[in-house]
Design a protein around this motif. Structure first.
Motif, PDB file in Angstrom:
ATOM      1  N   GLU A  61      -7.917  -3.504  -6.214  1.00 24.64           N
ATOM      2  CA  GLU A  61      -7.022  -2.362  -5.994  1.00 24.64           C
ATOM      3  C   GLU A  61      -7.549  -1.459  -4.880  1.00 24.64           C
ATOM      4  OE1 GLU A  61      -5.785  -0.511  -9.629  1.00 24.64           O
ATOM      5  OE2 GLU A  61      -4.788  -2.346 -10.258  1.00 24.64           O
ATOM      6  N   LYS A  62      -7.734  -2.096  -3.741  1.00 24.79           N
ATOM      7  CA  LYS A  62      -8.226  -1.384  -2.544  1.00 24.79           C
ATOM      8  C   LYS A  62      -7.357  -1.765  -1.347  1.00 24.79           C
ATOM      9  CE  LYS A  62     -12.392   0.515  -3.570  1.00 24.79           C
ATOM     10  NZ  LYS A  62     -13.667  -0.170  -3.575  1.00 24.79           N
ATOM     11  N   ASN A 185       3.952   0.001  -0.378  1.00 25.02           N
ATOM     12  CA  ASN A 185       3.891   1.457  -0.168  1.00 25.02           C
ATOM     13  C   ASN A 185       3.185   2.160  -1.319  1.00 25.02           C
ATOM     14  OD1 ASN A 185       5.037   1.474   2.332  1.00 25.02           O
ATOM     15  ND2 ASN A 185       7.139   1.585   1.542  1.00 25.02           N
ATOM     16  N   LEU A 186       3.389   1.645  -2.524  1.00 23.21           N
ATOM     17  CA  LEU A 186       2.732   2.223  -3.707  1.00 23.21           C
ATOM     18  C   LEU A 186       1.204   2.044  -3.594  1.00 23.21           C
ATOM     19  CD1 LEU A 186       3.966   3.437  -6.356  1.00 23.21           C
ATOM     20  CD2 LEU A 186       3.359   1.270  -7.448  1.00 23.21           C
ATOM     21  N   TYR A 187       0.777   0.852  -3.186  1.00 25.07           N
ATOM     22  CA  TYR A 187      -0.663   0.599  -3.010  1.00 25.07           C
ATOM     23  C   TYR A 187      -1.225   1.526  -1.922  1.00 25.07           C
ATOM     24  CZ  TYR A 187       0.498  -3.872  -5.304  1.00 25.07           C
ATOM     25  OH  TYR A 187       0.958  -4.829  -6.153  1.00 25.07           O
ATOM     26  N   ALA A 189      -0.224   4.366  -1.021  1.00 27.07           N
ATOM     27  CA  ALA A 189      -0.266   5.765  -1.454  1.00 27.07           C
ATOM     28  C   ALA A 189      -1.382   6.018  -2.466  1.00 27.07           C
ATOM     29  CB  ALA A 189       1.085   6.155  -2.047  1.00 27.07           C
ATOM     30  N   ASN A 190      -1.766   4.995  -3.232  1.00 30.38           N
ATOM     31  CA  ASN A 190      -2.659   5.261  -4.368  1.00 30.38           C
ATOM     32  C   ASN A 190      -4.056   4.652  -4.305  1.00 30.38           C
ATOM     33  OD1 ASN A 190      -0.826   6.801  -6.182  1.00 30.38           O
ATOM     34  ND2 ASN A 190       0.417   4.967  -5.883  1.00 30.38           N
ATOM     35  N   TRP A 191      -4.236   3.627  -3.526  1.00 28.83           N
ATOM     36  CA  TRP A 191      -5.532   2.932  -3.588  1.00 28.83           C
ATOM     37  C   TRP A 191      -6.546   3.500  -2.599  1.00 28.83           C
ATOM     38  CZ3 TRP A 191      -3.828  -2.947  -3.853  1.00 28.83           C
ATOM     39  CH2 TRP A 191      -3.235  -3.158  -5.102  1.00 28.83           C
ATOM     40  N   ASP A 192      -7.824   3.365  -2.978  1.00 28.22           N
ATOM     41  CA  ASP A 192      -8.905   3.751  -2.066  1.00 28.22           C
ATOM     42  C   ASP A 192      -8.991   2.763  -0.910  1.00 28.22           C
ATOM     43  OD1 ASP A 192      -9.574   5.884  -3.600  1.00 28.22           O
ATOM     44  OD2 ASP A 192     -11.168   4.844  -4.700  1.00 28.22           O
ATOM     45  N   ARG A 193      -9.735   3.175   0.118  1.00 28.19           N
ATOM     46  CA  ARG A 193      -9.891   2.349   1.321  1.00 28.19           C
ATOM     47  C   ARG A 193     -11.275   1.731   1.374  1.00 28.19           C
ATOM     48  NH1 ARG A 193      -4.810   3.841   0.795  1.00 28.19           N
ATOM     49  NH2 ARG A 193      -3.701   4.038   2.760  1.00 28.19           N
TER      50      ARG A 193
END
Ligand code: SF4
Ligand code: SF4
Length: 198
Positions: A61-62, A185-187, A189-193
């Motif tokens: 989830e990155k 787009n959801l990823y 907006a929400n996931w770390d880099r």
């Protein structure tokens, strides 16, 4: 027979937005961003970047960042390191994409690129008929200084893609081959880099 030898017209077009729908992209690798941040501090220039080539890693989830691009200035629509009548002010830290220009990398699929000539360069526009059907040998002769730099740029990109593939094969990451725009787009907006550096 082609007798051209590329010579930059110093018009500055490649450091600025082109009017119309085309969005200017000056890609930067994460380590190039680091160098340019240092240069910006020294020169007192406001320098910002935007994420450019990214992949979602659904296993961790990155968002994996491969490249950024330079955020152009609002008033000049140009790179903040470009000064009128002087040109580029960061020759020692010039990104690979700028060193290779007007040669550029064209994406042919998700993981593969090829070296091409950017048709938006004014030298290319002026010599379009001679340049449009060039074979590789002629391309290397005409762009003799830029071609080796385009090869460096290509190699760097290839190594990055290889690194992504390696992480996938070793099951450290998982990149979906198909993804809906809503999910993407959801990823975003929400996931770390995480930056991928090679
Ligand atoms: S870094 Fe230099 S060559 Fe590259 S876009 Fe900016 S001013 Fe132009
Ligand atoms: S657009 Fe082409 S000719 Fe003009 S400054 Fe850039 S590389 Fe040189």
């Amino acid at each position: 027979m082609v007798h051209l030898v590329y010579k930059c017209l110093m018009c500055g077009t490649c450091c600025h937005e082109i009017p119309g729908d085309y969005k200017k992209r000056i890609p930067l690798y994460p380590e190039e961003v680091d160098k340019l941040i240092e240069m910006a501090e020294k020169l007192g220039v406001e320098f910002k970047v935007i994420e450019d080539l990214v992949f979602p890693d659904i296993k961790n989830e990155k968002i994996l960042i491969l490249t950024y691009r330079i955020r152009l200035e609002n008033d000049t629509h140009g790179c903040p390191f470009y000064i009128k009548n002087k040109g580029c002010t960061v020759h020692n830290a010039k990104p690979l994409a700028c060193q290779a220009y007007p040669l550029a990398l064209k994406r042919i699929d998700a993981f593969n690129f090829e070296i091409t000539i950017d048709p938006l360069c004014n030298y290319v526009i002026d010599n379009y008929n001679e340049l449009k059907n060039l074979d590789l040998e002629k391309l290397k002769k005409i762009f003799k200084d830029e071609y080796p730099k385009a090869e460096n740029f290509f190699r760097k990109n290839k190594n990055l893609m290889f690194e992504i593939r390696k992480l996938e094969v070793t099951k450290k990451i998982e990149i979906p081959r198909e993804i809906s725009l809503d999910a993407y787009n959801l990823y975003l907006a929400n996931w770390d880099r995480d930056e991928i550096r090679v």
